[in-house]
Design an enzyme around this catalytic site. Structure first.
Site: not given
Length: 260
Positions: A41-43, A104, A151, A161
């Site tokens: 994921h990215y945040t 993440e 994700h 993401d």
């Protein structure tokens, strides 16, 4: 009598607090790790806000990787479930929080500007740290190549993401996932340019890789979203969700690799 009651109470309290006696001398061979996949994921925000969200709210992840310096934070023990995947499906498995490790990456994701959408690039030290972590997790849980997913792969109708700038090819070069041979893809693309497959074929091929995709033969929004998620991973130069010849070639080659 009072002394006897006191001694008995202390004994019972000690027995309850220590739990039952368990013999650990035998170990079953029929077992494996609960972890089946690793989800990236990215945040969409910075480090302080990410730590606040991932430690003080309902959402969580097993690991968080910063950019500068590329620090790896473990927020949830790998033996416990983190709340990172949400409604999700991959290869027929659903609600993947129970069977995944969530990682993440500090990255703002995208911004919509008057000149179009801007995606934030990933910092190379961050990716280097991620690759080291992925190798360690995959070795400990005995995961096969291809167990790392985004994700957007498991929730293509609502998530994008880690986005089209995430360097999946670097993971492939590190031996963490299969990657289609460019020459083979070019040969298959030439064939599909002359004789393009129909939408049902694309849906079947996407499902073969693991995506949840409609099986209607119609190029609806849901199907486009799945194609777009696939393209953001394997053809990042163009991720328009259209079922074209190059996308068909990539799908065919990858599915063949999975069956080899």
């Amino acid at each position: 009598m009072k002394l006897l009651s006191l001694v008995l109470s202390v004994f019972l309290l000690a027995a309850c607090s220590s739990g039952p006696r368990i013999d650990h001398s035998y170990t079953a061979s029929g077992q494996n790790s609960r972890v089946q996949y690793i989800v990236l994921h990215y945040t969409s925000t910075d480090l302080p806000h990410s730590l606040q969200l991932l430690t003080q709210e309902e959402v969580s992840a097993h690991y968080l990787i910063n950019t500068v310096p590329p620090t790896i934070y473990q927020l949830v023990d790998e033996n416990r479930r983190a709340w990172h995947a949400g409604v999700s499906e991959w290869q027929g498995r659903t609600w993947l929080n129970a069977t995944t490790i969530g990682i993440e990456l500090i990255n703002q994701g995208y911004f919509d500007t008057p000149k179009g959408r801007y995606w934030q690039p990933y910092a190379q030290p961050q990716i280097d740290a991620l690759i080291v972590l992925l190798k360690d997790i995959m070795q400990r849980h005995q995961l096969p190549p291809g167990s790392i997913i985004g994700h957007s792969d498991i929730a293509p109708q609502r998530k994008v993401d880690p986005g089209p700038l995430f360097p999946w090819k670097q993971l492939a070069d590190a031996g963490l996932m299969p990657w289609p041979d460019a020459a083979v893809v070019a040969r298959e693309q030439a064939v599909f340019t002359v004789s393009p497959p129909d939408v049902a074929w694309f849906q079947q091929q996407l499902a073969g890789l693991g995506y949840e995709v409609p099986n209607t033969g119609e190029l609806d929004d849901a199907t486009r979203n799945v194609i777009r998620a696939f393209q953001m991973k394997y053809r990042q130069a163009l991720y328009d969700g259209q079922p074209d010849a190059e996308t068909a070639a990539l799908l065919l080659v990858l599915n063949r690799m999975g069956k080899a």
